[in-house]
Design a protein around this motif. Sequence first.
Motif, PDB file in Angstrom:
ATOM      1  N   VAL A   1       0.028  16.715  -4.527  1.00 24.63           N
ATOM      2  CA  VAL A   1       0.892  16.019  -5.475  1.00 24.63           C
ATOM      3  C   VAL A   1       2.210  15.722  -4.765  1.00 24.63           C
ATOM      4  N   ILE A   2       2.982  14.795  -5.325  1.00 27.02           N
ATOM      5  CA  ILE A   2       4.165  14.312  -4.616  1.00 27.02           C
ATOM      6  C   ILE A   2       5.210  15.410  -4.430  1.00 27.02           C
ATOM      7  N   SER A   3       5.231  16.396  -5.324  1.00 23.84           N
ATOM      8  CA  SER A   3       6.222  17.472  -5.198  1.00 23.84           C
ATOM      9  C   SER A   3       5.950  18.377  -4.008  1.00 23.84           C
ATOM     10  N   GLN A   4       4.745  18.329  -3.449  1.00 21.05           N
ATOM     11  CA  GLN A   4       4.391  19.168  -2.309  1.00 21.05           C
ATOM     12  C   GLN A   4       4.536  18.451  -0.974  1.00 21.05           C
ATOM     13  N   LEU A   5       4.945  17.208  -0.979  1.00 20.72           N
ATOM     14  CA  LEU A   5       5.097  16.446   0.257  1.00 20.72           C
ATOM     15  C   LEU A   5       6.443  16.722   0.895  1.00 20.72           C
ATOM     16  N   SER A   6       6.561  16.359   2.159  1.00 16.12           N
ATOM     17  CA  SER A   6       7.833  16.506   2.864  1.00 16.12           C
ATOM     18  C   SER A   6       8.804  15.423   2.403  1.00 16.12           C
ATOM     19  N   GLY A   7      10.050  15.522   2.872  1.00 18.81           N
ATOM     20  CA  GLY A   7      11.053  14.558   2.460  1.00 18.81           C
ATOM     21  C   GLY A   7      10.706  13.137   2.868  1.00 18.81           C
ATOM     22  N   GLY A   8      10.279  12.956   4.121  1.00 16.38           N
ATOM     23  CA  GLY A   8       9.910  11.622   4.579  1.00 16.38           C
ATOM     24  C   GLY A   8       8.692  11.084   3.859  1.00 16.38           C
ATOM     25  N   GLU A   9       7.689  11.949   3.591  1.00 16.96           N
ATOM     26  CA  GLU A   9       6.494  11.511   2.876  1.00 16.96           C
ATOM     27  C   GLU A   9       6.815  11.144   1.433  1.00 16.96           C
ATOM     28  N   LYS A  10       7.722  11.903   0.814  1.00 13.14           N
ATOM     29  CA  LYS A  10       8.149  11.548  -0.549  1.00 13.14           C
ATOM     30  C   LYS A  10       8.823  10.175  -0.563  1.00 13.14           C
ATOM     31  N   THR A  11       9.664   9.930   0.436  1.00 16.78           N
ATOM     32  CA  THR A  11      10.360   8.647   0.501  1.00 16.78           C
ATOM     33  C   THR A  11       9.383   7.499   0.684  1.00 16.78           C
ATOM     34  N   MET A  12       8.446   7.650   1.599  1.00 17.01           N
ATOM     35  CA  MET A  12       7.470   6.593   1.842  1.00 17.01           C
ATOM     36  C   MET A  12       6.592   6.363   0.615  1.00 17.01           C
ATOM     37  N   THR A  13       6.213   7.431  -0.080  1.00 16.20           N
ATOM     38  CA  THR A  13       5.390   7.283  -1.281  1.00 16.20           C
ATOM     39  C   THR A  13       6.170   6.576  -2.378  1.00 16.20           C
ATOM     40  N   ALA A  14       7.448   6.943  -2.549  1.00 17.70           N
ATOM     41  CA  ALA A  14       8.275   6.288  -3.566  1.00 17.70           C
ATOM     42  C   ALA A  14       8.484   4.812  -3.247  1.00 17.70           C
TER      43      ALA A  14
END
Length: 294
Positions: A121-134
Amino acid sequence: EAEELRRQIKSLGNVNLEAMDELGELETRNEDLAGQLADIDDARTRLSDLVERLDVASRARFEETFKTVRENFAGSQGMFRRLFGGGSADLYLLPGEDGTIDWLESGIEIRAKPPGKEPRVISQLSGGEKTMTAVALLMAIFQSKPSPFCILDEVDAALDEANVERFCNVVRQFLDQSHFIVITHHKRTMQACDRLFGVTMPERGVSRRVTVKFDEVGADGRLNEAAARRAEVADQVEIDPAPETDPVVADDDSEVTGTVESGGLVIETEPIDPATLRRTRTSPTADLENAWDG
């Protein structure tokens, strides 16, 4: 019997002679309140019908938009795969306490699987992965309903060089339908912009805005001659004060005309007949006094 009747009449008390008028007023007020109650019941019925129709329309439109955004985000040619260069993602609704899904009440969850990693889930991703997903989700929404302007504030702060390059390439694909204002400190993002606005401090405590068009910058990083001359003229106009000009004095029988230069701006003066300047000044109340005398 007469005494009994007198006693009953006396027990009635004083007779209110205005009772009939009061009864009429109360009946009128009762009719008004009954009419207001009927209007409220009618309005409640119509509002309930409107809310039901809005719920049906909102559910249908949200379901359609959700499916479109989901396909643009998590499809085989979706924004997630284009930004990450692979992997997979999904966008789904969370069931409620009773296990059912309500299109208007259920929450939305994002599950992403970057290349070489397990689905999370998105809460378990790293900072860069969260940014790219958003960013991928934002661009997926733009594909279904673009906006004229989009402001991105430090979205590339957690990205490395390769991901910044992917981010800039994806943003450029939407320039035909949207304008992007990106606030950034990343050099690669600045390099991808068409126009760069920056704030510098040539002197302590004095801020200055600088604008650069990248089509005016050569391969060596220097401005071309036209841009350099324009910047020098702008600096000269901004720094140098306007030159003082001497007043124009004319002879009694000549007309006053000429041009005045101020900071590169030429102001043309209209000819003035000196004879018109010699008219006797009158009091502001002279016209009123003459009108009163007349």
